[in-house]
Design an enzyme around this catalytic site. Structure first.
Site, PDB file in Angstrom:
ATOM      1  N   HIS A  71       5.128   9.074   0.199  1.00 38.82           N
ATOM      2  CA  HIS A  71       5.758  10.048   1.255  1.00 38.82           C
ATOM      3  C   HIS A  71       6.309   8.981   2.016  1.00 38.82           C
ATOM      4  O   HIS A  71       5.806   7.967   2.192  1.00 38.82           O
ATOM      5  CB  HIS A  71       4.673  10.950   1.615  1.00 38.82           C
ATOM      6  CG  HIS A  71       4.419  11.984   0.798  1.00 38.82           C
ATOM      7  ND1 HIS A  71       2.812  11.963   0.304  1.00 38.82           N
ATOM      8  CD2 HIS A  71       4.873  13.050   0.253  1.00 38.82           C
ATOM      9  CE1 HIS A  71       2.777  12.912  -0.421  1.00 38.82           C
ATOM     10  NE2 HIS A  71       3.777  13.540  -0.557  1.00 38.82           N
ATOM     11  N   ASP A  77       3.824   7.754   4.229  1.00 38.41           N
ATOM     12  CA  ASP A  77       2.957   6.868   3.763  1.00 38.41           C
ATOM     13  C   ASP A  77       3.348   5.370   3.917  1.00 38.41           C
ATOM     14  O   ASP A  77       2.574   4.502   3.996  1.00 38.41           O
ATOM     15  CB  ASP A  77       2.663   7.038   2.014  1.00 38.41           C
ATOM     16  CG  ASP A  77       2.005   8.388   1.770  1.00 38.41           C
ATOM     17  OD1 ASP A  77       1.180   8.926   2.111  1.00 38.41           O
ATOM     18  OD2 ASP A  77       2.782   9.010   0.576  1.00 38.41           O
TER      19      ASP A  77
END
Ligand code: XUL
Ligand code: MN
Length: 344
Positions: A49, A52
Site C-alpha cells: 500500500h 506501507d
C-alpha cells in the site's frame, strides 16, 4: 518445478492479529525486519500500500514522499527484492468515510485524486508499473445514499486521471463484493473488466483476482481467473482461502477447499500465468491464535501448497480426463480428481 513461479505478499500479511472485536495479540514486527523475512520464506515480490512504503504520507510534501520511497527501493535492492505493485490506501482517512473517488463531497474526491497521484509517485520510485485498486469504500450501506451510475462515472474519471498522470502504469482492479461496505460498485472480475472498457486506454486496465473475494461473491475463483485470462486481463492474483460467505478470512491458500485451490493452480499453470512477469501473490493472514514466533507459517505454507498443487495439476492423467469428458462420465471424472488429490 519450483522456481517457475515468483511469489509475492504484502507487509500487512505479517500482522498483529487485531480484529473488529479485539486488540492486537502479537508484537509488531518492524518493516525492515519483515523485508528480511521475504527471501527466507521463498518470496521475492513485495506488494505495497502507498503508506506501507511511506508511513504518514499525508503529512509529507510530494518531494519528501518520493525521497522516502526511493530509500525503500534501495532497501529492496539490497535484499534482492522487487516491488510488485503499489495500491492507494483510500479507506482509513476521515475524508474517505463515504468513499474516495465516489464520495458525494467534491473536497473528499479531490483528496482521493491528490493522494492517488502520490501513490503513483511512490510506484515510480519503487520501480513498478503496476498499481492495484481495491475500491474499498466505493459502495454504500444504503442504496439511496449514492447514485450508482454517477459512482461508475466517477471511478472512470479517477482512473483516466491516473492513466494520464503516468502514461506507463497499468492498473489491476481488485474486485470485492462487500466488506467494509454492504455492497460495492465493482464486485466481480466481470465488473472490473467492463469498467476498464469505459476508460481512456482499456489495454492498461486489468484485474487482480483474490480467491476469497470471488468466493464472497458466490463465484468460483478459477472461473473468475479463466474469464480474466480469456480477456488477457489477469495482471495479478491474491490467492487465499475462505470458509463460506462471511467476513473476508484470508485463510492459507488451499486450507479450506483443496480442490478449489487445485483448480486455481491448474488454470494458472495451464495458461502460463507468470510468463509475462506476473507474480503469484498471496493475501493471507495468520490465525489470531498464532504465537509471534510462528506467525509467518501461513505464507510459507501457502507457497508450498501452491507448488504441490501445480505438481498435481501437471501429473493429472490428461488422456483419462479427455476420455471421461468424451464419455460424459462426470461421476468418474469426479472420482479421478478426488483420487488424484488423495494421492491414489
Ligand atoms: C482487502 C484486500 C486488500 C487489497 C489491497 O480485502 O484484499 O488488502 O488486497 O489493498
Ligand atoms: Mn487482496
Amino acid at each position: 518445478m519450483s522456481g517457475e513461479f515468483r511469489f509475492s505478499f504484502g507487509p500487512w500479511n505479517i500482522h498483529e492479529g487485531a480484529d473488529p472485536f479485539g486488540p492486537a495479540v502479537r508484537d509488531s514486527i518492524e518493516f525492515g525486519k519483515k523485508l528480511k523475512m521475504y527471501r527466507q520464506l521463498g518470496f521475492e515480490g513485495v506488494q505495497f500500500h502507498d503508506d506501507d512504503a511511506v508511513p504518514g504520507m499525508d503529512g509529507l510534501s510530494g518531494e519528501q514522499i518520493i525521497k522516502k520511497a526511493k530509500e525503500v527501493h534501495s532497501i529492496l535492492e539490497s535484499e534482492g527484492l522487487v516491488a510488485e505493485f503499489v495500491a492507494p490506501r483510500l479507506w482509513e482517512d476521515a475524508r474517505t468515510i463515504d468513499g474516495a473517488y465516489t464520495s458525494n463531497d467534491p473536497a473528499c474526491r479531490e483528496y482521493a485524486r491528490q493522494r492517488t497521484h502520490r501513490t503513483l509517485d511512490i510506484a515510480n520510485a519503487l520501480d513498478t508499473k503496476l498499481v492495484v485498486l481495491w475500491l474499498a469504500r466505493e459502495g454504500t450501506y444504503l442504496r439511496e445514499a449514492k447514485d450508482s451510475k454517477v459512482a461508475v462515472d466517477r471511478i472512470v474519471e479517477a482512473i483516466n486521471d491516473m492513466l494520464a498522470y503516468n502514461p506507463e502504469i497499468k492498473i489491476a482492479i481488485e474486485a470485492k463484493p462487500n466488506e467494509p461496505m454492504d455492497h460495492t460498485y465493482i464486485p466481480t472480475t466481470g465488473h472490473a473488466i467492463a469498467l476498464g472498457l469505459l476508460c481512456d486506454d482499456p489495454s492498461r486496465i486489468g484485474a487482480n483476482i483474490e480467491s476469497a473475494h470471488a468466493i464472497l461473491a458466490g463465484l468460483d475463483p478459477s472461473d473468475e481467473m479463466g474469464f480474466a485470462l480469456a480477456h488477457k486481463k489477469l495482471f495479478s492474483v491474491h490467492l487465499n482461502d475462505q470458509n463460506g460467505l462471511k467476513f473476508d478470512e484470508d485463510r492459507t491458500f488451499g486450507a479450506v477447499d483443496l480442490r478449489r485451490a487445485f483448480n486455481q493452480t491448474r488454470i494458472l499453470d495451464q495458461y502460463d500465468y507468470g510468463r509475462g512477469g506476473e507474480f503469484v501473490g498471496l493475501d493471507v493472514k495468520a490465525m489470531r491464535t498464532q504465537k509471534l514466533e510462528v506467525s509467518t507459517k501461513h505464507l510459507s505454507n501457502s507457497r508450498t501448497i501452491f507448488l504441490r498443487l501445480v505438481e498435481l495439476a501437471r501429473t493429472l492423467d490428461k488422456n483419462k480426463v479427455e476420455e471421461l469428458i468424451g464419455q460424459r462420465d462426470y461421476e468418474e471424472l469426479d472420482m479421478l480428481i478426488i483420487n488424484h488429490l488423495m494421492g491414489k
